[in-house]
Design an enzyme around this catalytic site. Structure first.
Site, PDB file in Angstrom:
ATOM      1  N   LYS A  67     105.951 117.554   5.040  1.00 16.12           N
ATOM      2  CA  LYS A  67     106.978 118.350   4.363  1.00 16.12           C
ATOM      3  C   LYS A  67     106.375 119.425   3.449  1.00 16.12           C
ATOM      4  CE  LYS A  67     109.223 115.089   2.178  1.00 16.12           C
ATOM      5  NZ  LYS A  67     108.450 113.879   2.545  1.00 16.12           N
ATOM      6  N   ARG A 123     116.361 112.415  -2.415  1.00 21.38           N
ATOM      7  CA  ARG A 123     115.725 111.222  -1.867  1.00 21.38           C
ATOM      8  C   ARG A 123     116.677 110.035  -1.836  1.00 21.38           C
ATOM      9  NH1 ARG A 123     110.096 112.842  -3.000  1.00 21.38           N
ATOM     10  NH2 ARG A 123     108.668 111.410  -1.972  1.00 21.38           N
ATOM     11  N   ARG A 166      94.762 111.923   3.375  1.00 19.56           N
ATOM     12  CA  ARG A 166      95.191 113.138   2.674  1.00 19.56           C
ATOM     13  C   ARG A 166      94.381 113.349   1.398  1.00 19.56           C
ATOM     14  NH1 ARG A 166     101.438 114.193   1.344  1.00 19.56           N
ATOM     15  NH2 ARG A 166     101.292 112.447  -0.098  1.00 19.56           N
ATOM     16  N   ARG A 211      95.432 111.301  -4.136  1.00 13.80           N
ATOM     17  CA  ARG A 211      96.483 111.025  -5.121  1.00 13.80           C
ATOM     18  C   ARG A 211      96.552 109.523  -5.389  1.00 13.80           C
ATOM     19  NH1 ARG A 211     101.661 114.269  -2.886  1.00 13.80           N
ATOM     20  NH2 ARG A 211     102.609 112.294  -3.454  1.00 13.80           N
ATOM     21  N   ARG A 262     105.868 103.000  -1.041  1.00 13.01           N
ATOM     22  CA  ARG A 262     106.605 104.261  -0.859  1.00 13.01           C
ATOM     23  C   ARG A 262     107.347 104.268   0.476  1.00 13.01           C
ATOM     24  NH1 ARG A 262     102.368 108.705  -1.313  1.00 13.01           N
ATOM     25  NH2 ARG A 262     104.120 110.152  -1.337  1.00 13.01           N
TER      26      ARG A 262
END
Ligand code: AMP
Length: 215
Positions: free
Chosen positions: A13, A86, A125, A158, A169
């Protein structure tokens, strides 16, 4: 045009939001980026939300809606939301806010990526601590290990991309965010695109879908 990007964490996204907003001249609103900035500034909002984020939970709807309303209140250009809404409550809050301004959500793009693929992507990531550019250590590594190609900043994993937080998550996504697909599917503005090709191909596909719609 007001556009929403939906998809699992790690579905691309953020990358697509940057590319599409650039091409269409939309203002990119990433609630996750805003929260991370507030946390790094140690602002009152940052202190309020950091516990939720580091444990993979959602920031409460009231806090998110207040932030988004104040962020977009004075915007006159079209908006592209990434990571918001969300929950169904947030989507309703956004609809109510737009209704007061005779605006609406014009399009929702769902980036479809399988769960096992997003788990791999999140673990690989890395993002630049300075400019936020996103890399993937396997599919899109920087030229020099751990150094940003654009600004030479250091790359970081992160906190919330740690394996145990990723699990949380994804659970939260399935419980609270997935119901949004049905919320938007019902009203004719929803479109699903495959999120497993190259980033450029996905952007072109998204732009083609939006063009068809705006005709
Ligand atoms: P993101 O960068 O969009 O994956 O967001 C990172 C984290 O920020 C999420 O895991 C949540 O803890 C928090 N967050 C971002 N956007 C929202 C939102 N719209 N509602 C609740 N929490 C959010």
């Amino acid at each position: 045009m007001n556009l929403i990007l939906l998809g699992f964490p790690g579905s691309g996204k953020g990358t697509q939001a940057k590319a599409i907003s650039g091409r269409l001249g939309l203002v990119h609103i990433s609630t996750g980026d805003i929260f991370r900035e507030e946390i790094s500034r140690k602002s009152p909002l940052g202190l309020e939300v950091s516990g939720y984020i580091s444990s993979g939970k959602l920031v409460p709807d009231l806090v998110v809606l207040k932030l988004v309303r104040s962020r977009i209140a004075t915007e006159t250009k079209g908006l592209l939301f990434d990571g918001f809404p969300r929950t169904v409550e947030q989507a309703q809050g956004l609809d109510d806010f737009f209704a007061t301004r005779e605006q609406r959500v014009d399009a929702v793009l769902f980036l479809h990526v399988e769960e096992n693929e997003v788990v791999k992507r999140l673990a690989a990531r890395r993002s630049c601590a300075k400019c936020g550019k996103i890399y993937n250590t396997i599919t899109a590594p920087p030229a020099r290990e751990n150094v940003c190609d654009v600004c030479q900043g250091g790359l970081i994993l992160r906190n919330d991309d740690m394996p145990e937080v990723i699990k949380q998550r994804l659970m939260v996504y399935k419980d609270l965010t997935e119901p949004l697909l049905a919320y938007y599917r019902g009203n004719g503005i929803f479109h699903e695109i495959k999120g497993d090709s190259s980033p450029d191909a996905i952007t072109e596909n998204a732009l083609a879908v939006l063009k068809t719609w705006s005709k």
